[in-house]
Design a protein around this motif. Structure first.
Motif, mmCIF file in Angstrom:
data_model
loop_
_atom_site.group_PDB
_atom_site.id
_atom_site.type_symbol
_atom_site.label_atom_id
_atom_site.label_comp_id
_atom_site.label_asym_id
_atom_site.label_seq_id
_atom_site.Cartn_x
_atom_site.Cartn_y
_atom_site.Cartn_z
ATOM 1 N N ALA A 71 27.420 24.916 -32.756
ATOM 2 C CA ALA A 71 28.213 26.319 -32.697
ATOM 3 C C ALA A 71 27.976 27.166 -31.564
ATOM 4 O O ALA A 71 28.779 27.889 -31.003
ATOM 5 N N ALA A 72 26.467 27.296 -30.852
ATOM 6 C CA ALA A 72 26.279 28.108 -29.971
ATOM 7 C C ALA A 72 25.692 27.223 -28.749
ATOM 8 O O ALA A 72 24.418 27.019 -28.739
ATOM 9 N N GLU A 118 30.780 32.783 -32.572
ATOM 10 C CA GLU A 118 31.007 31.357 -32.676
ATOM 11 C C GLU A 118 30.377 30.804 -33.774
ATOM 12 O O GLU A 118 31.106 30.078 -34.515
ATOM 13 N N ILE A 119 29.342 30.995 -34.250
ATOM 14 C CA ILE A 119 28.612 30.643 -35.471
ATOM 15 C C ILE A 119 29.584 30.923 -36.666
ATOM 16 O O ILE A 119 29.873 30.214 -37.446
ATOM 17 N N ASP A 139 32.739 28.852 -36.821
ATOM 18 C CA ASP A 139 32.685 27.335 -37.340
ATOM 19 C C ASP A 139 32.298 27.273 -38.838
ATOM 20 O O ASP A 139 32.494 26.515 -39.478
ATOM 21 N N ILE A 183 24.561 24.352 -38.244
ATOM 22 C CA ILE A 183 24.772 24.448 -36.955
ATOM 23 C C ILE A 183 23.732 24.074 -35.924
ATOM 24 O O ILE A 183 22.537 23.760 -36.277
ATOM 25 N N ILE A 189 21.777 25.181 -32.278
ATOM 26 C CA ILE A 189 21.487 26.113 -30.981
ATOM 27 C C ILE A 189 21.220 25.085 -30.008
ATOM 28 O O ILE A 189 20.247 24.565 -30.151
ATOM 29 N N ALA A 236 20.291 33.910 -35.596
ATOM 30 C CA ALA A 236 21.207 33.121 -36.588
ATOM 31 C C ALA A 236 20.761 33.026 -37.792
ATOM 32 O O ALA A 236 21.491 32.932 -38.737
ATOM 33 N N ALA A 239 20.081 25.712 -39.636
ATOM 34 C CA ALA A 239 20.322 25.490 -38.117
ATOM 35 C C ALA A 239 19.496 24.791 -37.443
ATOM 36 O O ALA A 239 18.039 24.920 -37.635
#
Length: 330
Positions: free
Chosen positions: A193-194, A233-234, A237, A245, A247, A260, A268
């Motif tokens: 996502a990032a 962005e996160i 998504d 997600i 990073i 996040a 994450a």
């Protein structure tokens, strides 16, 4: 309480005390090991810039998987190199493609091993960009249709988790739609996502033969200066159907990871990327740093920042080190 009533060193004076009160626990099953699968047979070639990691042909996977699982590692992330490339990356969605055959082989040999497949077109396009070009720019919406086909081919091969890393707008929703329409509604999506337009990817691009033939990826990967944009962005998504997600990279973006985890109630994963790994290995080889200590310190810092799991080229050696300590965490 003022000194000397409060002495924080009391809880550091021996290993048993430090262990029991340690705030961050790093476990072997936190680690996800990347695998680079290539065409051919009997291929096991160490990667020059990623020592300890290899190009592997599909027939070499049982040996590698036996080693990985013996160490207690429970998850792998697959990257594939194709036999041929074209302008749209069509070899990425062939039923007998490298990744598809790798998924089938691993799930036949060790069905309990969690297999995650990275989904991007950069290895498969002749120009090295992550989508279909329109002039010198990527046509986002045309690319989504190709990504859908790749996602469906991975699902049919038996993958456990799909991890799109292309950074096209709307790709999670597009994949979720085609997966659900074909009976794969329970297949999770782990979205990059990032993903930043970082200088830390150099060794990976050599290993995956995925460097762009012109320009860079700044028009679709994130600006390293931005953090609010990462949260957008996160959020996007997640709204489109991402279950987890990523990073990427990890070390220069621990603030993004921590933010996040605080802002979103979703697992994450942090990607301890190739440049981060290569720098440690190069410095350790010259005796400038203690490779073991600095590697585990890096992994613990990523976990401390909030990572649910860590994709890392250190996974096998870190598993060995944690076992040597007589525990699965440290």
């Amino acid at each position: 309480m003022p000194f000397p009533i409060q002495r924080l060193r009391r809880l550091r004076q021996n290993p048993a005390i430090r262990d029991i009160f340690r705030e961050t626990v790093l476990r072997i099953d936190d680690l996800i090991y990347p695998l680079f699968v290539v065409p051919g047979t009997n291929v096991r070639e160490e990667l020059t810039s990623l020592p300890g990691n290899y190009h592997l042909s599909v027939d070499q996977l049982p040996r590698e998987i036996a080693e990985i699982t013996a160490l207690g590692i429970q998850s792998v992330l697959l990257f594939g190199l194709p036999e041929w490339k074209d302008e749209i990356g069509s070899s990425a969605f062939q039923a007998d493609g490298t990744v598809q055959r790798a998924i089938q082989t691993i799930k036949t040999y060790r069905p309990d091993l969690l297999v995650i497949a990275d989904l991007c077109l950069c290895q498969y396009t002749s120009h090295g960009h992550c989508g279909v070009l329109k002039g010198c720019l990527i046509d986002n919406d045309v690319t989504l249709k190709i990504l859908q086909q790749v996602a469906l081919s991975y699902a049919k091969a038996g993958v456990d988790i799909i991890a799109p890393s292309d950074m096209m707008d709307g790709r999670v929703g597009a994949m979720r739609s085609i997966l659900d329409a074909n009976g794969f509604e329970n297949l999770p999506i782990l979205s990059y996502a990032a993903k930043y337009a970082s200088a830390f990817y150099g060794p990976f691009r050599e290993a995956a033969d995925s460097a762009p033939q012109f320009g860079d990826r700044s028009t679709y990967q994130m600006d390293p200066a931005n953090s609010d944009e990462a949260m957008r962005e996160i959020a996007s998504d997640i709204e489109e159907g991402a279950d987890m997600i990523i990073i990427k990279p990890a070390l220069s973006y621990l603030d993004i990871l921590q933010r996040a985890r605080q802002q979103f109630n979703i697992p994450a994963v942090a990607y301890n990327v190739s440049g981060e790994y290569a720098m440690v290995k190069a410095a350790a080889a010259r005796g400038w740093v203690d490779g073991k200590r600095i590697s585990l310190e890096i992994l613990r810092s990523i976990k401390r920042a909030g990572a649910s799991a860590i994709i890392t080229y250190h996974a096998k050696e870190a598993a060995v080190w944690l076992r040597e300590e007589g525990k699965y965490y440290g």
